[in-house]
Design a protein around this motif. Sequence first.
Motif, PDB file in Angstrom:
ATOM      1  N   LEU A   1      11.218  -0.246  -6.189  1.00  0.00           N
ATOM      2  CA  LEU A   1      11.037  -0.557  -4.774  1.00  0.00           C
ATOM      3  C   LEU A   1      10.187  -1.814  -4.583  1.00  0.00           C
ATOM      4  O   LEU A   1      10.432  -2.601  -3.663  1.00  0.00           O
ATOM      5  CB  LEU A   1      10.415   0.633  -4.043  1.00  0.00           C
ATOM      6  N   ALA A   2       9.207  -2.032  -5.451  1.00  0.00           N
ATOM      7  CA  ALA A   2       8.391  -3.249  -5.372  1.00  0.00           C
ATOM      8  C   ALA A   2       9.242  -4.482  -5.657  1.00  0.00           C
ATOM      9  O   ALA A   2       9.100  -5.512  -4.987  1.00  0.00           O
ATOM     10  CB  ALA A   2       7.220  -3.168  -6.352  1.00  0.00           C
ATOM     11  N   LEU A   3      10.132  -4.385  -6.645  1.00  0.00           N
ATOM     12  CA  LEU A   3      11.038  -5.514  -6.912  1.00  0.00           C
ATOM     13  C   LEU A   3      11.970  -5.754  -5.728  1.00  0.00           C
ATOM     14  O   LEU A   3      12.279  -6.910  -5.396  1.00  0.00           O
ATOM     15  CB  LEU A   3      11.856  -5.250  -8.180  1.00  0.00           C
ATOM     16  N   GLY A   4      12.417  -4.675  -5.098  1.00  0.00           N
ATOM     17  CA  GLY A   4      13.247  -4.827  -3.898  1.00  0.00           C
ATOM     18  C   GLY A   4      12.490  -5.524  -2.779  1.00  0.00           C
ATOM     19  O   GLY A   4      13.032  -6.403  -2.101  1.00  0.00           O
ATOM     20  N   LEU A   5      11.226  -5.150  -2.595  1.00  0.00           N
ATOM     21  CA  LEU A   5      10.391  -5.800  -1.584  1.00  0.00           C
ATOM     22  C   LEU A   5      10.212  -7.286  -1.903  1.00  0.00           C
ATOM     23  O   LEU A   5      10.336  -8.135  -1.021  1.00  0.00           O
ATOM     24  CB  LEU A   5       9.031  -5.107  -1.495  1.00  0.00           C
ATOM     25  N   LEU A   6       9.941  -7.590  -3.161  1.00  0.00           N
ATOM     26  CA  LEU A   6       9.782  -8.981  -3.575  1.00  0.00           C
ATOM     27  C   LEU A   6      11.067  -9.781  -3.333  1.00  0.00           C
ATOM     28  O   LEU A   6      11.030 -10.913  -2.855  1.00  0.00           O
ATOM     29  CB  LEU A   6       9.379  -9.050  -5.048  1.00  0.00           C
ATOM     30  N   TYR A   7      12.203  -9.173  -3.626  1.00  0.00           N
ATOM     31  CA  TYR A   7      13.489  -9.838  -3.414  1.00  0.00           C
ATOM     32  C   TYR A   7      13.727 -10.106  -1.927  1.00  0.00           C
ATOM     33  O   TYR A   7      14.183 -11.187  -1.555  1.00  0.00           O
ATOM     34  CB  TYR A   7      14.615  -8.991  -3.993  1.00  0.00           C
ATOM     35  N   VAL A   8      13.408  -9.140  -1.086  1.00  0.00           N
ATOM     36  CA  VAL A   8      13.582  -9.327   0.360  1.00  0.00           C
ATOM     37  C   VAL A   8      12.685 -10.461   0.868  1.00  0.00           C
ATOM     38  O   VAL A   8      13.119 -11.314   1.647  1.00  0.00           O
ATOM     39  CB  VAL A   8      13.300  -8.008   1.123  1.00  0.00           C
ATOM     40  N   VAL A   9      11.446 -10.498   0.418  1.00  0.00           N
ATOM     41  CA  VAL A   9      10.511 -11.533   0.868  1.00  0.00           C
ATOM     42  C   VAL A   9      10.980 -12.917   0.418  1.00  0.00           C
ATOM     43  O   VAL A   9      11.040 -13.857   1.216  1.00  0.00           O
ATOM     44  CB  VAL A   9       9.078 -11.236   0.360  1.00  0.00           C
ATOM     45  N   THR A  10      11.353 -13.058  -0.851  1.00  0.00           N
ATOM     46  CA  THR A  10      11.770 -14.376  -1.339  1.00  0.00           C
ATOM     47  C   THR A  10      13.078 -14.821  -0.703  1.00  0.00           C
ATOM     48  O   THR A  10      13.235 -15.996  -0.364  1.00  0.00           O
ATOM     49  CB  THR A  10      11.906 -14.395  -2.875  1.00  0.00           C
ATOM     50  N   SER A  11      14.018 -13.915  -0.508  1.00  0.00           N
ATOM     51  CA  SER A  11      15.280 -14.313   0.126  1.00  0.00           C
ATOM     52  C   SER A  11      15.065 -14.678   1.593  1.00  0.00           C
ATOM     53  O   SER A  11      15.744 -15.571   2.122  1.00  0.00           O
ATOM     54  CB  SER A  11      16.333 -13.215  -0.014  1.00  0.00           C
ATOM     55  N   THR A  12      14.110 -14.047   2.258  1.00  0.00           N
ATOM     56  CA  THR A  12      13.789 -14.405   3.641  1.00  0.00           C
ATOM     57  C   THR A  12      13.202 -15.817   3.721  1.00  0.00           C
ATOM     58  O   THR A  12      13.568 -16.602   4.593  1.00  0.00           O
ATOM     59  CB  THR A  12      12.810 -13.387   4.241  1.00  0.00           C
ATOM     60  N   VAL A  13      12.308 -16.134   2.794  1.00  0.00           N
ATOM     61  CA  VAL A  13      11.720 -17.481   2.770  1.00  0.00           C
ATOM     62  C   VAL A  13      12.800 -18.528   2.518  1.00  0.00           C
ATOM     63  O   VAL A  13      12.846 -19.574   3.172  1.00  0.00           O
ATOM     64  CB  VAL A  13      10.603 -17.552   1.710  1.00  0.00           C
ATOM     65  N   VAL A  14      13.700 -18.243   1.581  1.00  0.00           N
ATOM     66  CA  VAL A  14      14.784 -19.189   1.286  1.00  0.00           C
ATOM     67  C   VAL A  14      15.706 -19.343   2.491  1.00  0.00           C
ATOM     68  O   VAL A  14      16.115 -20.455   2.836  1.00  0.00           O
ATOM     69  CB  VAL A  14      15.570 -18.738   0.034  1.00  0.00           C
ATOM     70  N   LEU A  15      16.035 -18.244   3.154  1.00  0.00           N
ATOM     71  CA  LEU A  15      16.889 -18.317   4.334  1.00  0.00           C
ATOM     72  C   LEU A  15      16.242 -19.153   5.431  1.00  0.00           C
ATOM     73  O   LEU A  15      16.907 -19.980   6.071  1.00  0.00           O
ATOM     74  CB  LEU A  15      17.201 -16.907   4.859  1.00  0.00           C
TER      75      LEU A  15
ATOM     76  N   ILE B   1       0.839  -1.202   0.000  1.00  0.00           N
ATOM     77  CA  ILE B   1       0.000   0.000   0.000  1.00  0.00           C
ATOM     78  C   ILE B   1       0.875   1.253   0.000  1.00  0.00           C
ATOM     79  O   ILE B   1       0.598   2.220  -0.724  1.00  0.00           O
ATOM     80  CB  ILE B   1      -0.970  -0.009   1.201  1.00  0.00           C
ATOM     81  N   GLY B   2       1.937   1.214   0.778  1.00  0.00           N
ATOM     82  CA  GLY B   2       2.862   2.347   0.801  1.00  0.00           C
ATOM     83  C   GLY B   2       3.502   2.583  -0.558  1.00  0.00           C
ATOM     84  O   GLY B   2       3.679   3.735  -0.985  1.00  0.00           O
ATOM     85  N   LEU B   3       3.841   1.515  -1.248  1.00  0.00           N
ATOM     86  CA  LEU B   3       4.433   1.664  -2.578  1.00  0.00           C
ATOM     87  C   LEU B   3       3.416   2.184  -3.594  1.00  0.00           C
ATOM     88  O   LEU B   3       3.753   2.976  -4.471  1.00  0.00           O
ATOM     89  CB  LEU B   3       5.003   0.330  -3.060  1.00  0.00           C
ATOM     90  N   ILE B   4       2.176   1.749  -3.474  1.00  0.00           N
ATOM     91  CA  ILE B   4       1.140   2.202  -4.412  1.00  0.00           C
ATOM     92  C   ILE B   4       0.896   3.703  -4.267  1.00  0.00           C
ATOM     93  O   ILE B   4       0.784   4.430  -5.257  1.00  0.00           O
ATOM     94  CB  ILE B   4      -0.164   1.404  -4.188  1.00  0.00           C
TER      95      ILE B   4
END
Length: 95
Positions: free
Chosen positions: A45-59, A30-33
Amino acid sequence: MTKPVQPSQTGAFYAQAVASFGISVTAMAIGLIYLPAEAWVRGFLALGLLYVVTSTVVLCKVVRDRQELAGMTNRVDQARLDKLLSEHDPFKVEV
């Protein structure tokens, strides 16, 4: 042989973790929108958020797998030690 105590999660802890994750990702989206910036900046910034979420799940998966492997290795080592100790007779006289 005693079984090691396996830590367990409560349903409330699981629900809290899921809710926290959902709320944080939703708030960021919502903040990004509504961010007063150009579309390419919001997209970056949305791609950065997606990258953080996926790397957290993998970790999380890697840490869990490593912990399970360590537990399995410890059980195998314990079984070997138990077998060695059960076969050892300190009163046996070697001829």
